[in-house]
Design a protein around this motif. Sequence first.
Motif, PDB file in Angstrom:
ATOM      1  N   LEU A  93       0.824  -1.195   0.000  1.00  0.00           N
ATOM      2  CA  LEU A  93       0.000   0.000   0.000  1.00  0.00           C
ATOM      3  C   LEU A  93       0.868   1.259   0.000  1.00  0.00           C
ATOM      4  O   LEU A  93       1.955   1.277   0.587  1.00  0.00           O
ATOM      5  CB  LEU A  93      -0.913   0.022   1.214  1.00  0.00           C
ATOM      6  N   ILE A  94       0.384   2.298  -0.657  1.00  0.00           N
ATOM      7  CA  ILE A  94       1.108   3.563  -0.685  1.00  0.00           C
ATOM      8  C   ILE A  94       1.430   4.032   0.725  1.00  0.00           C
ATOM      9  O   ILE A  94       2.546   4.487   1.007  1.00  0.00           O
ATOM     10  CB  ILE A  94       0.289   4.643  -1.436  1.00  0.00           C
ATOM     11  N   VAL A  95       0.461   3.902   1.653  1.00  0.00           N
ATOM     12  CA  VAL A  95       0.679   4.408   3.016  1.00  0.00           C
ATOM     13  C   VAL A  95       1.663   3.543   3.794  1.00  0.00           C
ATOM     14  O   VAL A  95       2.165   3.968   4.835  1.00  0.00           O
ATOM     15  CB  VAL A  95      -0.653   4.528   3.782  1.00  0.00           C
ATOM     16  N   GLU A  96       1.940   2.330   3.315  1.00  0.00           N
ATOM     17  CA  GLU A  96       2.972   1.510   3.940  1.00  0.00           C
ATOM     18  C   GLU A  96       4.354   1.928   3.437  1.00  0.00           C
ATOM     19  O   GLU A  96       5.328   1.933   4.201  1.00  0.00           O
ATOM     20  CB  GLU A  96       2.729   0.033   3.651  1.00  0.00           C
ATOM     21  N   LEU A 101       1.896   9.970   3.913  1.00  0.00           N
ATOM     22  CA  LEU A 101       0.778  10.277   3.023  1.00  0.00           C
ATOM     23  C   LEU A 101      -0.557   9.790   3.586  1.00  0.00           C
ATOM     24  O   LEU A 101      -1.608  10.045   2.992  1.00  0.00           O
ATOM     25  CB  LEU A 101       1.008   9.659   1.637  1.00  0.00           C
ATOM     26  N   ASN A 102      -0.522   9.097   4.708  1.00  0.00           N
ATOM     27  CA  ASN A 102      -1.756   8.633   5.339  1.00  0.00           C
ATOM     28  C   ASN A 102      -2.629   9.840   5.688  1.00  0.00           C
ATOM     29  O   ASN A 102      -2.157  10.828   6.239  1.00  0.00           O
ATOM     30  CB  ASN A 102      -1.439   7.829   6.600  1.00  0.00           C
ATOM     31  N   GLY A 103      -3.904   9.764   5.354  1.00  0.00           N
ATOM     32  CA  GLY A 103      -4.821  10.866   5.625  1.00  0.00           C
ATOM     33  C   GLY A 103      -4.851  11.932   4.555  1.00  0.00           C
ATOM     34  O   GLY A 103      -5.584  12.918   4.680  1.00  0.00           O
ATOM     35  N   ARG A 132       4.716  18.086  -2.415  1.00  0.00           N
ATOM     36  CA  ARG A 132       6.161  17.873  -2.537  1.00  0.00           C
ATOM     37  C   ARG A 132       6.580  17.019  -1.357  1.00  0.00           C
ATOM     38  O   ARG A 132       6.219  17.322  -0.212  1.00  0.00           O
ATOM     39  CB  ARG A 132       6.920  19.198  -2.549  1.00  0.00           C
ATOM     40  N   ILE A 133       7.294  15.927  -1.635  1.00  0.00           N
ATOM     41  CA  ILE A 133       7.677  14.995  -0.578  1.00  0.00           C
ATOM     42  C   ILE A 133       9.180  14.765  -0.573  1.00  0.00           C
ATOM     43  O   ILE A 133       9.866  14.979  -1.576  1.00  0.00           O
ATOM     44  CB  ILE A 133       6.967  13.628  -0.729  1.00  0.00           C
ATOM     45  N   ASN A 134       9.677  14.313   0.559  1.00  0.00           N
ATOM     46  CA  ASN A 134      11.018  13.747   0.666  1.00  0.00           C
ATOM     47  C   ASN A 134      10.819  12.248   0.849  1.00  0.00           C
ATOM     48  O   ASN A 134      10.114  11.822   1.773  1.00  0.00           O
ATOM     49  CB  ASN A 134      11.764  14.349   1.860  1.00  0.00           C
ATOM     50  N   TYR A 135      11.367  11.447  -0.058  1.00  0.00           N
ATOM     51  CA  TYR A 135      11.129  10.007  -0.017  1.00  0.00           C
ATOM     52  C   TYR A 135      12.358   9.227   0.458  1.00  0.00           C
ATOM     53  O   TYR A 135      12.457   8.014   0.241  1.00  0.00           O
ATOM     54  CB  TYR A 135      10.670   9.491  -1.389  1.00  0.00           C
ATOM     55  N   SER A 136      13.274   9.886   1.149  1.00  0.00           N
ATOM     56  CA  SER A 136      14.443   9.211   1.714  1.00  0.00           C
ATOM     57  C   SER A 136      14.013   8.358   2.913  1.00  0.00           C
ATOM     58  O   SER A 136      12.827   8.264   3.243  1.00  0.00           O
ATOM     59  CB  SER A 136      15.480  10.237   2.150  1.00  0.00           C
ATOM     60  N   ALA A 137      14.983   7.754   3.580  1.00  0.00           N
ATOM     61  CA  ALA A 137      14.679   6.911   4.738  1.00  0.00           C
ATOM     62  C   ALA A 137      13.952   7.696   5.826  1.00  0.00           C
ATOM     63  O   ALA A 137      13.156   7.141   6.586  1.00  0.00           O
ATOM     64  CB  ALA A 137      15.963   6.305   5.297  1.00  0.00           C
ATOM     65  N   GLN A 140       9.229  12.661   4.442  1.00  0.00           N
ATOM     66  CA  GLN A 140       8.214  13.523   5.028  1.00  0.00           C
ATOM     67  C   GLN A 140       7.414  14.217   3.941  1.00  0.00           C
ATOM     68  O   GLN A 140       7.860  14.348   2.799  1.00  0.00           O
ATOM     69  CB  GLN A 140       8.858  14.575   5.929  1.00  0.00           C
ATOM     70  N   LEU A 141       6.210  14.655   4.305  1.00  0.00           N
ATOM     71  CA  LEU A 141       5.387  15.481   3.440  1.00  0.00           C
ATOM     72  C   LEU A 141       5.820  16.926   3.652  1.00  0.00           C
ATOM     73  O   LEU A 141       5.656  17.487   4.739  1.00  0.00           O
ATOM     74  CB  LEU A 141       3.908  15.303   3.797  1.00  0.00           C
TER      75      LEU A 141
END
Length: 226
Positions: A93-96, A101-103, A132-137, A140-141
């Motif tokens: 799931l995207i939220v996993e 991004l949950n909510g 705009r997101i940071n998708y590193s370890a 964050q949104l």
Amino acid sequence: MSSTDQIYITAAFKSVRQNEVYIFMQNEYVLCDYAPGAVFSSLECTIFGELGITCAFASHDLGIAYIFSGNICAKWYYGLYSPNNKILEGPKLIVEMFPFLNGTVFANGIDAAFESSRPFEAYLFKGDQCARINYSANGQLINNAPIRQNWPCFKGTIFEHGIDACFASHNPHQAYVFKGDSYARIRFIPGVRFDVLISTGKIKDYWMGLQRILPRKSAIYYSNCN
């Protein structure tokens, strides 16, 4: 979606080779110089091979992309022109994959995305919303707002209401966006509300190599997987 619906571009991300881009039309793809082929072997018998890729963006880790189908996503090594493509994480799931991004509207699916020129950041689009997101370890949104607010260059265009697909250009701070049979090229600066609409028009007039294959018809899929 009916079997007679016309399909244009559903997802795209740039190749590691200069001026090349992978363009997806559900479960079909072409490799364009800005070569058709079969579905990547590592995606067979997955949701991406069966139902298609509806969104994607390239990671700043070379040879890796994040791909989406509905509310499912995966971190994917696409092989750098080798047969060794494989799913590194997921499908899940995207939220996993992206708990931050949950909510949000992006938890149930993402229409389009492209990587920022700032390392490990990306832009997401869903309906008339963008993030705009940071998708590193330590992801964050960073920001979540209407497209017309964060991208003033789209005001008064079809793109302020939603984007079907997009990808970051190999030219720094530039990206291409698609909606239906139209495209636009933009210039942007991450973290600064400065963006310019460089050009816009019909896909068939600029992307000459796609004239013969677009639009596609939405397919009915039959699985051969156990």
